[in-house]
Design a protein around this motif. Sequence first.
Motif, PDB file in Angstrom:
ATOM      1  N   SER A  87       5.651  11.439  -2.533  1.00 11.12           N
ATOM      2  CA  SER A  87       6.001  11.299  -1.120  1.00 11.12           C
ATOM      3  C   SER A  87       6.236   9.849  -0.710  1.00 11.12           C
TER       4      SER A  87
ATOM      5  N   VAL B 199       9.681   9.523  -1.296  1.00 10.76           N
ATOM      6  CA  VAL B 199      10.404  10.257  -0.248  1.00 10.76           C
ATOM      7  C   VAL B 199      10.606   9.327   0.957  1.00 10.76           C
ATOM      8  N   GLY B 200       9.554   8.606   1.336  1.00 13.17           N
ATOM      9  CA  GLY B 200       9.675   7.650   2.435  1.00 13.17           C
ATOM     10  C   GLY B 200      10.744   6.608   2.153  1.00 13.17           C
TER      11      GLY B 200
ATOM     12  N   SER C 141      13.312   7.035   0.211  1.00  6.53           N
ATOM     13  CA  SER C 141      14.635   7.685   0.234  1.00  6.53           C
ATOM     14  C   SER C 141      15.185   7.773   1.649  1.00  6.53           C
ATOM     15  N   MET C 142      14.320   7.924   2.626  1.00  7.90           N
ATOM     16  CA  MET C 142      14.775   8.082   4.011  1.00  7.90           C
ATOM     17  C   MET C 142      15.049   6.745   4.682  1.00  7.90           C
TER      18      MET C 142
END
Lengths: 278, 166
Positions: free
Chosen positions: A103, A106-107, A109-110
Amino acid sequence: MAEQKAPSPANRARIQQNVISVFCVLAAIMVFVWLILSSVSLETDTGDNSSNSADESSSVISADKNKEDVVKNDDSSSDDSSAPQPVTKDSDDFADACFVGDSRTVGLSMNSGKPLATFYCATGLNVSSALDEKNITLDNGNMGNVSDALAQHQFGRVYVMFGINEIGWPYVENFQAEYEELINAIKEKQPDAKIYIQSIIPITASKESEGEPWTNENVRRFNVAVKAAADNCGVEFLDVGSALADANGYLPEEASTDGVHLVKEYLLKWLDFLIQNT
Amino acid sequence: MNKKKLTALLLAGVTALTMGLTACGDGSSSESGSKSSNSAESSKSVTEIADELRNSITFKDNLNPLEEDMYEKLYGVTADSYKSAKIYIGGGTIAEEIACFEAKDEASLETIKNAINKRIENMKQSSKDYSPEEMGKLEDPVIVTKGNCVYMCISDDNAKAKEIIG
């Protein structure tokens, strides 16, 4: 301009009138120019709100033509809110890079602002589920594991970060063994890529106050295993964690809202570390 | 005499020109002012609504504007489908997000609405196993369509979001 002749009173009056006329014309021209400039700036200010969105849209349109430029344009045009300034911008578009992780990735990636980079990541992913479970959405819309995902394209660089979901595992040796299995699977699917194994980023002191397993001692212990796994597999170890930690080895409080996941400013510091070191 | 007449004529001409140009300047600036207010279906633009949602609602996460060249990556929305847009995103673990679009036409509006629904489904997929407490917000997001505009807000304060969107 003083006349050296001795002008008659009539001539002198005429000269004075001419001078006054010239000054009047000059003054009128100055006022004219000032008014024009004022109306131009007024037009620009009034239209600013409507043109701001148009500017953002047009910067995206230009993205279709030249994605490298868009990274520059958008980084400068999107700063109209309270978002912190990125540390670096355009020196690496990560077009040849793939990020694999949990995750925290994931952070990234955004918030990376790198549309050309590829991210194969999922909340809760760990070194075991990365291969054993299908958590990554593949190009065809199906779900696959990390190995399936990396089989789709060849990358120049693969950045891997796991470990924060595993610091509560009872046996760090199992973590290391699983990580080595994962790294070897990545090498098999990406034989020409430069693979970077990133250290586990620490947690904040406030998160640590929750107690086991949330301790930076566990993070340090598991990072020893991360480095050993990278060395055993012959790939590079990147100490991202130390780059983001404070002097005491903690993630600074302002770096995270929940003590574990990074805010945008620190995600960009992470990216900047990669730009500077890889 | 001729010089005086010429000067007078010149001054008159300059004055007339000045008045004419400033009138045009004022006219076009007020015209663009009215254009900016009419560009969205409501009196506020989609970006203004997005900013107001961001600033008026209390979010647990730290929301930042998503870069426009990331819209296609995260939402699958291409630049040719909207006139203006603004998206606020967090760090990915808390279900909080704002996405406001003014679509170019009805067909684009449907595309954008589908993209928003898909984005919410993706967020549910991410949250269901590891952040089940976030599912409530994802099951009941605020999505409002007004004319060619669509407003999405995922937060802990749906009432406030609906009040701001209007």
